[in-house]
Design a protein around this motif. Structure first.
Motif, PDB file in Angstrom:
ATOM      1  N   PHE A  29       4.620 -13.085  24.937  1.00 42.79           N
ATOM      2  CA  PHE A  29       3.592 -12.075  25.200  1.00 42.79           C
ATOM      3  C   PHE A  29       4.022 -11.169  26.353  1.00 42.79           C
ATOM      4  N   LEU A  30       4.618 -11.758  27.372  1.00 41.61           N
ATOM      5  CA  LEU A  30       5.032 -10.972  28.533  1.00 41.61           C
ATOM      6  C   LEU A  30       6.191 -10.058  28.180  1.00 41.61           C
ATOM      7  N   ARG A  31       7.238 -10.602  27.543  1.00 43.39           N
ATOM      8  CA  ARG A  31       8.404  -9.779  27.212  1.00 43.39           C
ATOM      9  C   ARG A  31       8.032  -8.661  26.240  1.00 43.39           C
ATOM     10  N   ASN A  32       7.349  -9.013  25.143  1.00 42.43           N
ATOM     11  CA  ASN A  32       6.995  -7.999  24.155  1.00 42.43           C
ATOM     12  C   ASN A  32       5.972  -7.013  24.698  1.00 42.43           C
ATOM     13  N   GLY A  33       5.088  -7.508  25.565  1.00 46.32           N
ATOM     14  CA  GLY A  33       4.139  -6.606  26.199  1.00 46.32           C
ATOM     15  C   GLY A  33       4.833  -5.569  27.066  1.00 46.32           C
ATOM     16  N   LEU A  34       5.859  -5.985  27.802  1.00 47.92           N
ATOM     17  CA  LEU A  34       6.632  -5.056  28.623  1.00 47.92           C
ATOM     18  C   LEU A  34       7.344  -4.018  27.749  1.00 47.92           C
ATOM     19  N   LEU A  35       7.873  -4.452  26.603  1.00 45.20           N
ATOM     20  CA  LEU A  35       8.546  -3.511  25.709  1.00 45.20           C
ATOM     21  C   LEU A  35       7.560  -2.517  25.101  1.00 45.20           C
ATOM     22  N   VAL A  36       6.388  -3.005  24.708  1.00 47.46           N
ATOM     23  CA  VAL A  36       5.368  -2.100  24.163  1.00 47.46           C
ATOM     24  C   VAL A  36       4.947  -1.084  25.219  1.00 47.46           C
ATOM     25  N   ALA A  37       4.723  -1.557  26.445  1.00 49.80           N
ATOM     26  CA  ALA A  37       4.344  -0.651  27.531  1.00 49.80           C
ATOM     27  C   ALA A  37       5.446   0.376  27.786  1.00 49.80           C
ATOM     28  N   ALA A  38       6.699  -0.059  27.755  1.00 53.50           N
ATOM     29  CA  ALA A  38       7.813   0.859  27.967  1.00 53.50           C
ATOM     30  C   ALA A  38       7.885   1.896  26.858  1.00 53.50           C
ATOM     31  N   ALA A  39       7.688   1.457  25.602  1.00 53.75           N
ATOM     32  CA  ALA A  39       7.760   2.379  24.469  1.00 53.75           C
ATOM     33  C   ALA A  39       6.655   3.424  24.532  1.00 53.75           C
ATOM     34  N   ILE A  40       5.435   2.993  24.825  1.00 55.53           N
ATOM     35  CA  ILE A  40       4.309   3.931  24.901  1.00 55.53           C
ATOM     36  C   ILE A  40       4.490   4.905  26.063  1.00 55.53           C
ATOM     37  N   THR A  41       4.889   4.375  27.220  1.00 56.86           N
ATOM     38  CA  THR A  41       5.083   5.222  28.390  1.00 56.86           C
ATOM     39  C   THR A  41       6.202   6.235  28.164  1.00 56.86           C
ATOM     40  N   ALA A  42       7.319   5.781  27.602  1.00 60.03           N
ATOM     41  CA  ALA A  42       8.440   6.682  27.346  1.00 60.03           C
ATOM     42  C   ALA A  42       8.050   7.771  26.357  1.00 60.03           C
ATOM     43  N   SER A  43       7.306   7.404  25.320  1.00 59.80           N
ATOM     44  CA  SER A  43       6.873   8.394  24.326  1.00 59.80           C
ATOM     45  C   SER A  43       5.985   9.453  24.965  1.00 59.80           C
ATOM     46  N   ARG A  44       5.063   9.007  25.783  1.00 67.53           N
ATOM     47  CA  ARG A  44       4.152   9.940  26.460  1.00 67.53           C
ATOM     48  C   ARG A  44       4.905  10.880  27.392  1.00 67.53           C
ATOM     49  N   LEU A  45       5.843  10.329  28.159  1.00 67.05           N
ATOM     50  CA  LEU A  45       6.602  11.152  29.096  1.00 67.05           C
ATOM     51  C   LEU A  45       7.505  12.140  28.362  1.00 67.05           C
ATOM     52  N   LEU A  46       8.132  11.691  27.285  1.00 57.41           N
ATOM     53  CA  LEU A  46       8.996  12.586  26.508  1.00 57.41           C
ATOM     54  C   LEU A  46       8.191  13.747  25.934  1.00 57.41           C
TER      55      LEU A  46
END
Length: 413
Positions: free
Chosen positions: A367-384
């Motif tokens: 949950f922690l590892r995949n949660g971090l990846l999901v957060a990174a993907a959403i954040t990166a998409s928003r910033l891009l």
């Protein structure tokens, strides 16, 4: 090269790289034993078995674990260039050379105007966070090709396109390097290189594209985002199994096909978002290609039916390229990926038994590892999106002007 901080100088980078990579080599050579299952068996058993088949001039057609594009044969055959070493040792040495190549590329790229050595530090720190798995898979070699392609995109577009196509024929995902590249020369070079290399393998070696069928039949791997459904369901009596299937540890049983289909749907949605972004984006800066590639690979990794630990090597490499550019917006997603890398080495190999058992520790780590990846993907998409797509501003309505009146005539009320 002079720097404003001694701690950021190439000398410190080289020292940190040397110390951490020596430890990785000592682990894969089994001078020291890393906790958890043996990560080197892929090289000593699977890769070496493929090597014996590939050297005869054909692909391992009867082995469903061969799920790679045809140029992957070059990575598997590469230890043959060091005949004075046994196969596993030669592979580890070449993996280390690829690692060093990435560092050299990042140092050179970070030394240019508008660049920074922060990217090189991301690579130096990020790779050892994943443990010895990095040197026991050929993904570090693929990452070196992708990093070279991204860093070449600005000045050498044809070279960048050729490298991206070659990388895609090693392991598909480097094709995403071209997401944020606008120059037609890159796309033309990629098309020509891809056609020539793929055609050469198709003619020279039977079964060059058999991997497509093997990849299609994969299930839901226990470390993936979708697998969390079954990790939780096992606590409530789900009647499924965890078995070695198609070369990875997967869930087999009721509703697995539904979750696998949902994962494919999510990947399709990610592709749709990336296409929409490409159509809407108008502001392309020097760092945009790296930011777009990092975001694209994050989205596809997170939504995949399989999230193997070595996939994080791709993300660390692309993250490093992003931070070579001083103006990159990806600092927070990069930090999240580095945190996910640290958790990844804990879930595999250190406590992989707990992951397979779906106990409290294993499920928490996932949950922690995949949660971090999901957060990174959403954040990166928003910033891009915010960095490249102009905001739509409402069209202001001009106030109505009073009707012109004839001289001497009254205005009606």
């Amino acid at each position: 090269m002079e720097t404003t901080s001694a701690g950021r100088s190439p000398a410190w980078l080289a020292a940190a790289w040397g110390a951490t990579r020596l430890m990785l080599l000592l682990f894969v050579l089994k001078v020291y034993v890393f906790p958890g299952p043996d990560v080197t068996s892929d090289v000593s058993v699977i890769y070496q078995g493929w090597f014996e088949v590939l050297r005869t001039g054909t692909f391992p057609l009867d082995d469903v674990t061969w799920q790679y594009p045809p140029a992957a044969a070059l990575a598997i055959l590469s230890p043959g260039m060091l005949p004075f070493l046994d196969y596993p040792t030669a592979f580890y040495v070449l993996a280390c050379v690829a690692d060093l190549t990435v560092l050299a590329l990042l140092l050179r790229g970070g030394a240019r105007p508008g660049r920074t050595l922060a990217g090189a530090w991301v690579w130096v720190v990020g790779v050892p966070l994943l443990g010895p798995t990095v040197y026991a898979r050929y993904d570090v070699m693929v990452t070196a090709v992708a990093v070279a392609a991204l860093l070449a995109a600005g000045r050498h577009p044809r070279l960048a396109g050729a490298l991206a196509a070659f990388g895609a024929l090693l392991k598909v995902w480097p094709a995403l390097v071209l997401l944020g590249v606008r120059r037609r020369a890159s796309w033309a070079a990629a098309a020509v290189t891809g056609a020539v290399v793929a055609g050469a393998f198709a003619v020279a070696m039977p079964g060059a594209f058999a991997f497509l069928t093997f990849q299609r039949d994969r299930g839901t791997e226990v470390e993936s985002l979708g697998a969390l459904v079954f990790h939780v369901a096992r606590q409530f009596g789900w009647e499924g199994q965890v078995l070695l299937n198609y070369g990875s540890v997967e869930f087999l049983g009721p509703y697995v096909d539904v979750v696998s289909t949902a994962a494919l749907a999510l990947t399709g949605m990610a592709l749709g978002w990336l296409l929409l972004w490409r159509l809407r984006a108008t502001r392309f800066e020097a760092h945009t290609a790296a930011d777009a590639a990092f975001t694209g690979v994050l989205l596809f990794t997170t939504t995949s039916r399989v999230i193997s630990p070595q996939y994080l090597v791709w993300l660390v490499g692309l993250a490093a390229v992003c931070l070579c550019f001083r103006d990159s917006r990806m600092r927070l997603p990069v930090a999240l990926v580095l945190a996910a890398s640290l958790v990844t080495v804990l879930e595999f190999p250190v406590w992989f038994g707990h992951v397979v058992a779906s106990d409290a520790l294993g499920v928490t780590l996932l949950f922690l590892r995949n949660g971090l990846l999901v957060a990174a993907a959403i954040t990166a998409s928003r910033l891009l999106w915010r960095d490249t797509v102009p905001r739509r501003t409402p069209v202001a309505t001009a106030p109505a002007r009073p009707a012109a009146r004839a001289s001497g005539s009254p205005v009606s009320s």
